[in-house]
Design an enzyme around this catalytic site. Structure first.
Site, mmCIF file in Angstrom:
data_model
loop_
_atom_site.group_PDB
_atom_site.id
_atom_site.type_symbol
_atom_site.label_atom_id
_atom_site.label_comp_id
_atom_site.label_asym_id
_atom_site.label_seq_id
_atom_site.Cartn_x
_atom_site.Cartn_y
_atom_site.Cartn_z
ATOM 1 N N LYS A 85 0.787 -1.168 0.014
ATOM 2 C CA LYS A 85 0.036 -0.054 0.018
ATOM 3 C C LYS A 85 0.967 1.230 -0.210
ATOM 4 O O LYS A 85 0.298 2.417 -0.671
ATOM 5 C CB LYS A 85 -1.021 -0.005 1.192
ATOM 6 C CG LYS A 85 -1.921 -1.167 1.054
ATOM 7 C CD LYS A 85 -3.324 -0.628 1.743
ATOM 8 C CE LYS A 85 -4.493 -1.636 0.916
ATOM 9 N NZ LYS A 85 -4.483 -2.950 1.421
ATOM 10 N N GLU A 107 -10.011 7.043 2.387
ATOM 11 C CA GLU A 107 -11.386 5.905 2.918
ATOM 12 C C GLU A 107 -10.393 4.749 3.358
ATOM 13 O O GLU A 107 -9.220 4.471 3.148
ATOM 14 C CB GLU A 107 -12.227 5.338 1.991
ATOM 15 C CG GLU A 107 -11.545 4.333 0.916
ATOM 16 C CD GLU A 107 -10.627 4.596 0.015
ATOM 17 O OE1 GLU A 107 -10.303 6.060 -0.242
ATOM 18 O OE2 GLU A 107 -9.833 3.980 -0.451
ATOM 19 N N SER A 374 1.772 -9.750 -0.798
ATOM 20 C CA SER A 374 1.222 -8.273 -0.805
ATOM 21 C C SER A 374 1.469 -7.695 0.434
ATOM 22 O O SER A 374 1.774 -6.457 0.716
ATOM 23 C CB SER A 374 -0.099 -8.121 -1.240
ATOM 24 O OG SER A 374 -0.936 -9.122 -0.340
HETATM 25 C C1 LIG Z 1 -5.264 -3.886 1.190
HETATM 26 C C2 LIG Z 1 -4.507 -5.003 0.854
HETATM 27 C C3 LIG Z 1 -5.094 -6.154 -0.092
HETATM 28 C C4 LIG Z 1 -6.027 -5.722 -1.178
HETATM 29 O O1 LIG Z 1 -6.064 -4.671 -1.972
HETATM 30 P P1 LIG Z 1 -5.588 -4.833 -3.519
HETATM 31 O O2 LIG Z 1 -5.887 -3.367 -4.187
HETATM 32 O O3 LIG Z 1 -6.366 -5.743 -4.110
HETATM 33 O O4 LIG Z 1 -4.049 -5.022 -3.790
HETATM 34 C C5 LIG Z 1 -4.044 -7.363 -0.521
HETATM 35 N N1 LIG Z 1 -3.011 -7.502 0.521
HETATM 36 C C6 LIG Z 1 -2.882 -6.661 1.336
HETATM 37 C C7 LIG Z 1 -1.789 -7.192 2.214
HETATM 38 C C8 LIG Z 1 -3.340 -5.429 1.740
HETATM 39 O O5 LIG Z 1 -3.095 -4.648 2.577
#
Ligand SMILES: *Cc1c(COP(=O)(O)O)cnc(C)c1O
Length: 392
Positions: A85, A107, A374
């Protein structure tokens, strides 16, 4: 106007009149600065020194032994804030600064984007307001506290079900009245144009690095890229590095199954129907009357009833495949990566790992998968503990 920001028939600009000049100002600023030499240099330096880019590509040998093919992890979990993020909040925060805005709003649902925005508000010394549904505030008290520690104000959103889609509505409404000094820092590759394009641009670094690292470390491109999909930003970020490489499969994994309480499907691309939400045409989770409903999954970060327009197009053209992982499989994947690699994955990322586990025995040992990790799972330990208590 509705023709702007289209991905096939998806996306667009379905907003009230008052928002049109606001979004046009943002679009103009983005195209003015995104390739500007000074902007690019400043973002590059902050990405490296503040956020920790490039993130490593790591060969997860013991996890691979379980699955039966070679699994590499793109370690976005090692970035500042613990997830991808920060790539987006840093980019948009810098854009806000170049536009001369002094205040940020955002948001948040699970609190991860709110926190990543609050960090950047502190970094740039900008007054920051985070709109968050009251239900989410109660569920995510640790993130609420962290946002406040970074100096942000958390605004209670009482309307609707007190969740992410209500927070987005209130943030958009607030923005129209405060646009002169305020930048709306949107969290994923959805919403009205130009957000899907802007957010993708700031997440493309994941795919660019992963492609270069694959060639350097593996000596060839991977056979498949696997990423979880909420709004779609981490997945688009890594997919975009490989979308022109026709032999690389792109696999998006949504939160799946049926909700225990409502019996409804939770996976937007797997089970949704086309409609309009938050200014964009996309697949949506809606009932027979067209009422949009909230999703319920073990990972709050994937709970968004729509999905980015580019994913809708990639699904229709067949360039990317979308599947769903159920909560129990996700918890299994969380445990397996922790046990085999000593890496606690975010429950969102564990969806992508669950897909790999489902392929056990179906792939050859020479095949290579790159999974976008992620985020890190420290934030999810108490949820996992409730669902899977450890034996004494
Ligand atoms: C917010 C988040 C997501 C989902 O958001 P995308 O916009 O689909 O990437 C996925 N993994 C993590 C660790 C997140 O914090």
């Amino acid at each position: 106007m509705k023709e702007k920001g289209r991905f096939g028939d998806y996306g667009g600009f379905y907003v009230p009149e008052v928002l049109i000049p606001v979004l046009e100002e943002l679009e103009g600023a983005f195209y003015r600065f995104y390739e500007d030499e000074q902007f690019v240099a400043e973002l590059g330096q902050l990405s490296k020194e503040y956020a920790g880019r490039p993130s490593p590509l790591y060969y997860a040998k013991r996890f691979s032994d379980y699955v039966g093919c070679r699994v590499y992890l793109k370690r976005e979990d090692l970035l500042h804030g613990g997830a991808h993020k920060v790539n987006n909040t840093l980019g948009q925060g810098l854009l806000a600064k170049y536009m001369g805005k002094t205040k940020l709003i955002a948001e948040t649902g699970a609190g991860q984007h709110g926190l990543a925005t609050a960090m950047i508000g502190a970094l740039f010394g900008m007054e920051t307001k985070i709109f968050m549904g009251v239900t989410d505030i109660e569920r995510q008290s640790v993130n609420v506290h962290k946002m406040k520690l970074c100096g942000a104000e958390v605004v209670d959103v009482e309307g609707g079900t007190g969740t992410l889609k209500d927070a987005i509505n209130d943030a958009l409404r607030y923005w129209t009245a405060h646009v002169r000094d305020t930048f709306y820092l949107f969290g994923s590759t959805c919403g009205p144009h130009p957000y899907p394009t802007i957010v993708k641009h700031f997440q493309i670094c994941i795919g660019k690095e992963a492609r270069r690292q694959s060639l350097e470390q593996i000596g060839r491109l991977p056979d498949m890229i696997v990423a979880c999909v909420g709004g779609g930003s981490n997945a688009i970020g890594i997919f975009s590095g490989f979308v022109d490489d026709k032999n690389v499969r792109l696999i998006g994994v949504e939160a799946g199954g049926r909700s225990l309480s409502s019996g409804r499907h939770a996976a937007t691309l797997v089970a949704g129907r086309v409609g309009i939400l938050h200014g964009a045409k996309a697949y949506l989770l809606q009932d027979e009357e067209g009422q949009v409903y909230d999703t319920e999954s073990v990972s709050a970060g994937l709970d968004y009833p729509s999905v980015g327009p580019e994913h809708c197009l990639l699904k229709d053209t067949g360039r990317a495949e979308y599947v769903a992982a159920e909560d129990e499989e996700v918890l299994d994947a969380f445990e397996l990566l922790s046990k085999t690699e000593g890496i606690l994955p975010a429950l969102e990322s564990a969806h992508a790992l669950a897909y790999m586990m489902s392929q056990k025995g179906k792939l050859s040992s020479e095949q290579v998968a790159v999974v976008n990790l992620s985020g890190r799972g420290d934030k999810d330990v108490s949820i996992v503990e409730k669902r899977r208590p450890l034996e004494q």
